[in-house]
Scaffold this active site. Structure first.
Site, PDB file in Angstrom:
ATOM      1  N   GLU A 290      35.300  36.144  23.888  1.00 48.49           N
ATOM      2  CA  GLU A 290      34.723  37.482  24.016  1.00 48.49           C
ATOM      3  C   GLU A 290      33.324  37.530  23.402  1.00 48.49           C
ATOM      4  OE1 GLU A 290      37.781  40.935  24.305  1.00 48.49           O
ATOM      5  OE2 GLU A 290      36.776  41.192  22.399  1.00 48.49           O
ATOM      6  N   HIS A 311      52.389  15.870  26.853  1.00 48.71           N
ATOM      7  CA  HIS A 311      53.280  15.544  27.964  1.00 48.71           C
ATOM      8  C   HIS A 311      53.038  16.452  29.157  1.00 48.71           C
ATOM      9  CE1 HIS A 311      55.706  12.702  25.503  1.00 48.71           C
ATOM     10  NE2 HIS A 311      55.120  13.413  24.553  1.00 48.71           N
ATOM     11  N   LYS A 425      39.070  47.929  33.444  1.00 46.27           N
ATOM     12  CA  LYS A 425      39.563  49.255  33.058  1.00 46.27           C
ATOM     13  C   LYS A 425      39.117  50.290  34.082  1.00 46.27           C
ATOM     14  CE  LYS A 425      39.252  48.341  28.097  1.00 46.27           C
ATOM     15  NZ  LYS A 425      38.557  48.654  26.871  1.00 46.27           N
TER      16      LYS A 425
HETATM   17  O1  PA5 Z   1      37.263  42.399  19.943  1.00 46.12           O
HETATM   18  C1  PA5 Z   1      37.326  43.482  20.473  1.00 46.12           C
HETATM   19  O2  PA5 Z   1      36.510  44.373  20.235  1.00 46.12           O
HETATM   20  C2  PA5 Z   1      38.440  43.811  21.428  1.00 46.12           C
HETATM   21  O3  PA5 Z   1      39.237  42.708  21.671  1.00 46.12           O
HETATM   22  C3  PA5 Z   1      39.294  44.922  20.893  1.00 46.12           C
HETATM   23  O4  PA5 Z   1      39.826  44.522  19.660  1.00 46.12           O
HETATM   24  C4  PA5 Z   1      40.419  45.293  21.854  1.00 46.12           C
HETATM   25  O5  PA5 Z   1      39.884  45.584  23.103  1.00 46.12           O
HETATM   26  C5  PA5 Z   1      41.187  46.488  21.328  1.00 46.12           C
HETATM   27  O6  PA5 Z   1      40.360  47.586  21.154  1.00 46.12           O
HETATM   28  P1  PA5 Z   1      40.802  48.822  20.282  1.00 46.12           P
HETATM   29  O7  PA5 Z   1      41.052  48.371  18.910  1.00 46.12           O
HETATM   30  O8  PA5 Z   1      39.639  49.775  20.357  1.00 46.12           O
HETATM   31  O9  PA5 Z   1      42.043  49.394  20.901  1.00 46.12           O
END
Ligand code: PA5
Length: 448
Positions: A290, A311, A425
């Site tokens: 990310e 394996h 989303k």
């Molecule tokens: O690293 C990030 O920002 C994301 O992976 C969020 O943690 C994830 O989308 C969850 O978001 P939130 O805590 O707002 O529900």
């Protein structure tokens, strides 16, 4: 004095050469400084940098007190969250727990379960069935407070808890971790009077394990959050601004992986030889995937659990396309000792191992695999953890976070945003007919 985690680049550097590494190494000091003086991209999200040293006695005690309430009252605690809001906690809890935690009868701590990390109907049904008639609590974690997956799980499990325990008791057994002011979860928590913890604005989800997001579930599971923070604080010092490249393992890892990437090694595989580290890899994949996968750039972070996956994926890694490198997390000392018994018939031919430890076999598998993969053209970075305990995990977490920040700046992207996550989303809301998405609904239907 504790033994620290360490980095060995000797089986990777030769694949790219000193000159190529130096080109990146020379820039790491600048990138590290940019993190600390806030002059780089995404500087609104640098709160994680000082978390280990800034966390106060008061904050740790408040987390431990809240954990005690859940520990004393619950058989199970469901951590609701997705991405950075659950992976850090799960990584640490799994790494420190017994492999058969589920089956331990006389428990000292509640079982920690997870929800809101998927939308599988069978998963949530089966979880609800398991929780029927059991005393359970909920830690609902969402920084934005508006993420669909955890919001859906929270609605379902809050209803179940209230039905099973009554509204008043449910109120005592629900803790929310969310934004100081904004979001539906904050509004709900305020209205219901739940105990809350704050995720500061300047800490992004995937960098939040050392906040109540990670620390509260870890404390509920019965682990020492102070030792975890101490390990992270130690690594904070070891990778601080001004520490030379030669002494800064985060800078070294960042430089070498970028040099490998530039030479065509597009995939990094995080390797472990202990199944307990499976979720450390999941957390790492989210952190790096990310953070770096942007502007059509970025190393693809993958992972394997060895020797299990030798394996299956072992063949590909040994002889497939040569676009990969491996980063191995090696654990020096096991918590337990198991020796191999002698057997008179020796039908399995294993008597040459009798009296020796299972870990010796595993270590030789590790060494043999590394040499074979290096011979097969796969550069190998090694991270050694003296032990699989809270302190070393704290060091490892901060090391990967710091290296990720430096690496992202070396790559020229913003390691602290995640614009690409929004695309699915938007489509999901359009397909579900969410109010406010009428135009998108009309457009997406034409594509079906
Ligand atoms: O690293 C990030 O920002 C994301 O992976 C969020 O943690 C994830 O989308 C969850 O978001 P939130 O805590 O707002 O529900």
């Amino acid at each position: 004095m504790r033994k620290d985690i360490s980095l060995d680049l000797s089986k990777a550097a030769g694949f790219v050469g000193d000159e190529a590494i130096k080109r990146y190494a020379d820039k790491t000091a600048e990138c590290n400084a940019a993190l600390h003086n806030g002059s780089g991209k995404g500087s609104d999200f640098l709160g994680w940098l000082n978390l280990p040293k800034e966390i106060t006695e008061g904050q740790l005690s408040e987390i431990e007190e809240s954990a005690s309430v859940l520990r004393e009252s619950c058989e199970a605690v469901v951590v609701i969250g997705i991405g950075g809001s659950y992976l850090g906690a799960k990584a640490v809890i799994e790494a420190l727990s017994s492999s058969f935690d589920w089956l331990v009868r006389e428990r000292k701590s509640p079982v920690v379960l997870y929800a809101g990390q998927n939308i599988g109907e069978d998963y949530i049904y089966e979880l609800q069935e398991l929780l029927k008639g059991r005393k359970f609590g909920i830690i609902s974690i969402s920084k934005s407070g508006t993420t669909t997956e955890p919001a859906l799980a929270f609605r379902l499990l809050k209803t179940q808890l209230e039905e099973q325990q009554g509204v008043e008791e449910a109120r005592r057994l629900i803790v929310c971790v969310t934004d100081k002011r904004r979001g539906a979860l904050r509004t709900l928590a305020t209205q219901e009077g739940y105990k809350t913890f704050v995720i500061e604005d300047n800490v992004g989800g995937r960098y939040s394990v050392l906040t109540p997001v990670g620390l509260l579930p870890i404390a509920v599971a019965g682990f020492d959050i102070r030792a975890l923070v101490e390990g992270a604080a130690r690594m904070q010092e070891r990778c601080a601004d001004g520490v030379t490249y030669e002494d800064n393992m985060a800078a070294q890892y960042a430089a070498v992986r970028n040099a490998l990437y530039a030479s065509g090694k597009k995939t990094e595989i995080l390797v472990n030889f202990h199944p307990k580290l499976h979720y450390v890899s999941e957390w790492w994949k989210q952190l790096y995937g990310e953070s770096e996968g942007k502007e059509h750039k970025g190393i693809f972070p993958a992972s394997v659990d060895f020797t299990t996956d030798l394996h299956s994926m072992g063949q590909w890694i040994q002889e497939g396309e040569r676009t990969i490198f491996e980063t191995v997390i090696s654990v020096e000392k096991m918590r337990h000792e198991v020796r191999i018994p002698a057997n008179e018939a020796n039908l399995d031919g294993l008597n040459f191992l009798s009296g020796r430890r299972v870990d010796e076999v595993n270590k030789m598998a590790e060494l043999g695999t590394m040499l074979a993969h290096v011979d097969g053209g796969v550069p190998n970075i090694k991270i050694t953890m003296p032990e699989l305990d809270e302190y070393c995990l704290g060091e490892l977490i901060y090391f990967f976070e710091k290296a990720c920040g430096i690496s992202g700046y070396l790559l020229g992207i913003n390691p602290f945003d995640q614009p690409g996550v929004e695309a699915y989303k938007k489509n999901m809301f359009a397909l579900l007919g969410k109010p406010g998405y009428e135009k998108e609904t009309e457009e997406i239907k034409k594509r079906l």
